[in-house]
Design a protein around this motif. Sequence first.
Motif, PDB file in Angstrom:
ATOM      1  N   UNK A 221       8.302  12.148   0.030  1.00  0.00           N
ATOM      2  CA  UNK A 221       8.365  12.603   1.657  1.00  0.00           C
ATOM      3  C   UNK A 221       7.639  13.479   2.162  1.00  0.00           C
ATOM      4  N   UNK A 222       8.076  14.566   2.140  1.00  0.00           N
ATOM      5  CA  UNK A 222       6.973  15.448   2.600  1.00  0.00           C
ATOM      6  C   UNK A 222       5.248  14.752   3.025  1.00  0.00           C
ATOM      7  N   UNK A 223       4.894  14.909   1.164  1.00  0.00           N
ATOM      8  CA  UNK A 223       3.593  13.873   1.853  1.00  0.00           C
ATOM      9  C   UNK A 223       3.493  12.605   2.391  1.00  0.00           C
TER      10      UNK A 223
ATOM     11  N   UNK B 191      -7.052  14.430  -1.407  1.00  0.00           N
ATOM     12  CA  UNK B 191      -5.678  14.758  -2.181  1.00  0.00           C
ATOM     13  C   UNK B 191      -5.098  13.675  -1.678  1.00  0.00           C
ATOM     14  N   UNK B 192      -4.723  13.566   0.123  1.00  0.00           N
ATOM     15  CA  UNK B 192      -4.477  12.533   0.389  1.00  0.00           C
ATOM     16  C   UNK B 192      -5.364  11.161   0.303  1.00  0.00           C
ATOM     17  N   UNK B 193      -6.096  10.918   0.287  1.00  0.00           N
ATOM     18  CA  UNK B 193      -7.385   9.972   0.474  1.00  0.00           C
ATOM     19  C   UNK B 193      -6.940   9.405  -1.151  1.00  0.00           C
ATOM     20  N   UNK B 194      -6.663  10.118  -1.798  1.00  0.00           N
ATOM     21  CA  UNK B 194      -6.584   9.832  -3.426  1.00  0.00           C
ATOM     22  C   UNK B 194      -5.187   9.149  -3.513  1.00  0.00           C
ATOM     23  N   UNK B 195      -4.533   8.966  -2.916  1.00  0.00           N
ATOM     24  CA  UNK B 195      -2.994   8.070  -2.970  1.00  0.00           C
ATOM     25  C   UNK B 195      -3.167   7.160  -1.969  1.00  0.00           C
ATOM     26  N   UNK B 196      -4.194   7.226  -1.086  1.00  0.00           N
ATOM     27  CA  UNK B 196      -3.949   5.689  -0.385  1.00  0.00           C
ATOM     28  C   UNK B 196      -4.709   4.673  -1.229  1.00  0.00           C
ATOM     29  N   UNK B 197      -5.721   5.303  -2.071  1.00  0.00           N
ATOM     30  CA  UNK B 197      -6.612   3.523  -3.301  1.00  0.00           C
ATOM     31  C   UNK B 197      -5.606   2.737  -3.517  1.00  0.00           C
TER      32      UNK B 197
ATOM     33  N   UNK C  47      -0.376  18.695 -17.931  1.00  0.00           N
ATOM     34  CA  UNK C  47      -1.316  18.890 -18.144  1.00  0.00           C
ATOM     35  C   UNK C  47      -2.570  18.183 -17.222  1.00  0.00           C
ATOM     36  N   UNK C  48      -1.877  16.914 -17.387  1.00  0.00           N
ATOM     37  CA  UNK C  48      -2.959  15.692 -17.284  1.00  0.00           C
ATOM     38  C   UNK C  48      -2.477  15.737 -15.722  1.00  0.00           C
ATOM     39  N   UNK C  49      -1.222  15.835 -15.302  1.00  0.00           N
ATOM     40  CA  UNK C  49      -1.846  16.195 -13.917  1.00  0.00           C
ATOM     41  C   UNK C  49      -1.961  16.646 -13.079  1.00  0.00           C
ATOM     42  N   UNK C  50      -2.347  18.604 -13.640  1.00  0.00           N
ATOM     43  CA  UNK C  50      -2.633  19.079 -13.125  1.00  0.00           C
ATOM     44  C   UNK C  50      -4.194  19.388 -13.399  1.00  0.00           C
ATOM     45  N   UNK C  51      -4.303  18.997 -14.435  1.00  0.00           N
ATOM     46  CA  UNK C  51      -5.940  18.501 -14.360  1.00  0.00           C
ATOM     47  C   UNK C  51      -6.181  17.428 -13.009  1.00  0.00           C
TER      48      UNK C  51
ATOM     49  N   UNK D   9       0.681  -1.482   0.233  1.00  0.00           N
ATOM     50  CA  UNK D   9      -0.114   0.309   0.174  1.00  0.00           C
ATOM     51  C   UNK D   9       1.156   0.833   0.093  1.00  0.00           C
ATOM     52  N   UNK D  10       1.790   1.331   1.087  1.00  0.00           N
ATOM     53  CA  UNK D  10       2.546   2.434   0.884  1.00  0.00           C
ATOM     54  C   UNK D  10       3.491   2.489  -0.718  1.00  0.00           C
ATOM     55  N   UNK D  11       3.457   1.266  -1.353  1.00  0.00           N
ATOM     56  CA  UNK D  11       4.532   1.393  -2.642  1.00  0.00           C
ATOM     57  C   UNK D  11       2.917   2.015  -3.191  1.00  0.00           C
ATOM     58  N   UNK D  12       2.510   2.096  -3.147  1.00  0.00           N
ATOM     59  CA  UNK D  12       1.345   2.819  -4.213  1.00  0.00           C
ATOM     60  C   UNK D  12       0.977   3.183  -4.569  1.00  0.00           C
ATOM     61  N   UNK D  13       0.969   4.081  -2.796  1.00  0.00           N
ATOM     62  CA  UNK D  13       0.998   6.245  -2.803  1.00  0.00           C
ATOM     63  C   UNK D  13       1.701   6.517  -3.117  1.00  0.00           C
ATOM     64  N   UNK D  14       3.276   5.577  -3.267  1.00  0.00           N
ATOM     65  CA  UNK D  14       4.422   6.637  -3.360  1.00  0.00           C
ATOM     66  C   UNK D  14       4.075   7.111  -4.765  1.00  0.00           C
ATOM     67  N   UNK D  15       4.272   5.432  -6.045  1.00  0.00           N
ATOM     68  CA  UNK D  15       3.487   5.299  -7.258  1.00  0.00           C
ATOM     69  C   UNK D  15       2.397   6.321  -7.471  1.00  0.00           C
ATOM     70  N   UNK D  16       1.472   6.944  -6.644  1.00  0.00           N
ATOM     71  CA  UNK D  16       0.442   7.753  -7.650  1.00  0.00           C
ATOM     72  C   UNK D  16       0.850   8.734  -7.236  1.00  0.00           C
ATOM     73  N   UNK D  17       1.803   8.705  -6.284  1.00  0.00           N
ATOM     74  CA  UNK D  17       1.988  10.615  -6.351  1.00  0.00           C
ATOM     75  C   UNK D  17       3.375  10.505  -7.156  1.00  0.00           C
TER      76      UNK D  17
END
Lengths: 128, 128
Positions: A64-66, B122-128, B99-103, A45-53
């Motif tokens: 790192x901040x995120x 924002x954080x939640x979207x990274x967790x999924x 631009x896709x990233x920005x959107x 899950x952690x790595x997926x978080x990083x990958x999405x970011x």
Amino acid sequence: MTIGELAKTSGVNAKLIRHYESIGLIPKAARTESGYRFYKESDAQFLRFIKRARSLGFSIKEIKTLIGLWRNKSRASKEVKALAKNHIKELEKKIKEMQEMVDNLQSLARSCHGDSRPECPIIKSLEE
Amino acid sequence: MTIGELAKTSGVNAKLIRHYESIGLIPKAARTESGYRFYKESDAQFLRFIKRARSLGFSIKEIKTLIGLWRNKSRASKEVKALAKNHIKELEKKIKEMQEMVDNLQSLARSCHGDSRPECPIIKSLEE
DNA sequence: TATTGACCTTCCAATAATGGGAAGGTGGAA
DNA sequence: TTCCACCTTCCCATTATTGGAAGGTCAATA
């Protein structure tokens, strides 16, 4: 889970997982007696978080901040929003620069005959 | 002209001029008896050519090609135009990605209250 | 003449993120 | 036992640029 299995379930390849560990983005993995790294589900899950970011264009440093904000369950959402807004600004700045390059090139390309003659405004513009 | 003077007149700093020489982008400079590089006016023009091309986003590799086209007084303008068009395509592809990233980020940021509460899409979207 | 400061030289390293390969150890199955 | 897939670490390459260290040179000044 071995590192190979983690790579599959997280979508981040094993080479990169080791690299992330080496730069301190993820904690050092536990090891088996023979020295193999092993992981649990939550590491994926952690790595997926990083990958999405990363896919949103955040740098490792920003991530790192995120991660800090993610872990801190009581931080204000405005902190996260501020980071995102700042990142959007940076992206937009780069986009603008690149768009200017494209516009310049487009106009040069339009004025270039693009045939077998050697005269070429594109080259000429670089000479000035 | 010394390398420092060349740096001033070309706008490319001395460190980078040496680097360009080391990678073969510009020819090896002539040397004084004591080993100092020395240059003539036309070297500054050459460096300005490179600098302009860089500012249009051409890579060093592409610039090597451009230099070849520049020097070849009889090449067809369509060759140059093709290179430019290709470069435009690459730039546009990157712009689109960014631009896709920005959107995506904009839409996440919009849905984030951005106040003192911890809930953050924002954080939640990274967790999924 | 001796010193000083600005400039030059080369070599090594760091940046950001990822990938590739070599050399060698381990695990499990046939 | 042998074999293959997987693991380990270490080094290197990429792209373009910048930084520093250690040391030589040039010209002016005290």
